[in-house]
Design a protein around this motif. Structure first.
Motif: not given
Length: 374
Positions: A97-99, A140-144, A146-151, A170-175
């Motif tokens: 996710a970080a990658s 695991i799913a929620a953290t991953a 957020l790690i991928a989407g927030l930055p 749109m990104c916020v809505a999809f998160l």
């Protein structure tokens, strides 16, 4: 979350993580393709680093997933085993996710629209895959996600123009939607697993006593070690005077007595011994892995002593007698039905003599180094 799951539900949910081989393979190839394309067009060392780390982490997760699947197939999984597998899956998922988050964030520091489109597709594809496949472990799913989407969302906001503000929204809505999907998938999977486990339990357990039934006994016997240096023992017993309890106090009291007997057996039998109600007031104890015949004598005496203690039933103190017969065979050649017939015969014989314990060992059985206590 773990506190609300039974051990069996937890182990089953964690085992579902082994179904991610195909999605992980696809994601690994997608990260590699998008990352290399982005590096070729933008030339950022950060893109190459994110691509390499994401690909290696995906490869490591494939290896872990296959090892996890093999472990599940070859041995009985404990809660501790499941917790370790969950942690490894989680750590590797976070690295991937970080990658992905790093790769997409770096892309949005450049104004190459074609690369941005590919990076956006990568992000949404990854998040959707996690929501569908990894939500059995929601933390695991929620953290991953957020790690991928927030930055990425923050990087898009920094553009400041209308189109990118809309994209960031749109990104916020999809998160938010992804979090809801994780919750829904987890709840649905948990309900289905609980229902399946309950049905499996009912199919293998007696509803009145909570003990196992004939089906479970046959299945358990098939898993008994066939080592030639051990004996397998079968105890058969029934209750003396059970009919008089029903006649005097009613069938409800008889059922209460049977349930109390089941509870005592569960509380006083240690693994790997198994207690089974085969019908009416008839019970079987499977005792595998016996190394000294005295062990069978000790268990038979314990069963009779424990079950012969008075019961408080419907305001009355009721005592019941036990007629128990047992037999044993070398584990390598033990046959369940034959042993039950022999033990049952011994049980009826001791019942005619007033109850207690009797054993019957076929004359043809060569116990070799095994011997009975004096």
């Amino acid at each position: 979350m773990r506190d609300r799951e039974t051990d069996e539900v937890f182990k089953t949910l964690v085992s579902e993580l082994t179904s991610t081989i195909a999605p992980t393979t696809i994601m690994s190839l997608t990260i590699l393709a998008v990352g290399l394309f982005a590096y070729e067009n933008l030339g950022s060392a950060g893109l190459m680093l994110a691509t390499i780390s994401g690909s290696l982490a995906s490869l490591a997760k494939l290896v872990v997933t296959m090892a996890h699947r093999h472990s599940n197939a070859t041995k009985s999984v404990t809660v501790e085993d499941a917790a370790r597998w969950e942690m490894v899956h989680g750590l590797l998922t976070f690295v991937i996710a970080a990658s992905v988050g790093s790769l997409v964030t770096v892309v949005f520091t450049y104004r190459d629209l074609s690369v941005q489109v590919l990076a956006t597709a990568l992000l949404f594809g990854y998040s959707a895959g996690v929501a569908v496949r990894v939500s059995v472990r929601p933390w695991i799913a929620a953290t991953a996600i957020l790690i991928a989407g927030l930055p990425t969302t923050i990087a898009i906001m920094l553009y400041g123009d209308t189109a990118h503000w809309i994209m960031a929204g749109m990104c916020v809505a999809f998160l938010v939607a992804a979090m809801q999907s994780v919750r829904h998938v987890y709840s649905t999977a948990t309900r289905q697993i609980c229902l399946r486990l309950e049905m499996e339990h009912q199919a293998r357990h007696d509803p009145l006593t909570g003990l196992r039934n004939r089906t479970a006994l046959s299945e358990a016997f098939k898993t008994v070690s066939r080592a030639e240096d051990t004996l397998t023992c079968v105890h058969c017993f029934d209750l003396d005077g059970f009919k008089s309890v029903n006649d005097r106090f009613g069938h409800a009291a008889g059922d209460e007595l049977l349930a109390a007997i089941g509870l005592r057996l569960r509380e006083n039998l240690d693994q790997p011994n198994i207690a089974v109600r085969v019908g009416g007031d008839e019970f079987v104890i499977l005792q595998p892995g016996v190394r000294q015949t005295v062990e069978a004598d000790v268990l038979a005496s314990k069963i009779v002593d424990v079950l012969s203690q008075p019961y408080g039933i419907s305001g009355e103190e009721i005592a019941i007698g036990i007629s128990l017969g047992y037999t044993m065979a070398l584990s390598g050649s033990a046959k369940l039905e034959a042993m039950m017939a022999i033990a049952d015969k011994a049980s009826y014989r001791v019942k005619r003599n007033g109850g207690g314990i009797d054993r019957e060992i076929p004359a043809t059985l060569d116990l070799g180094p095994f011997s009975f206590a004096a």
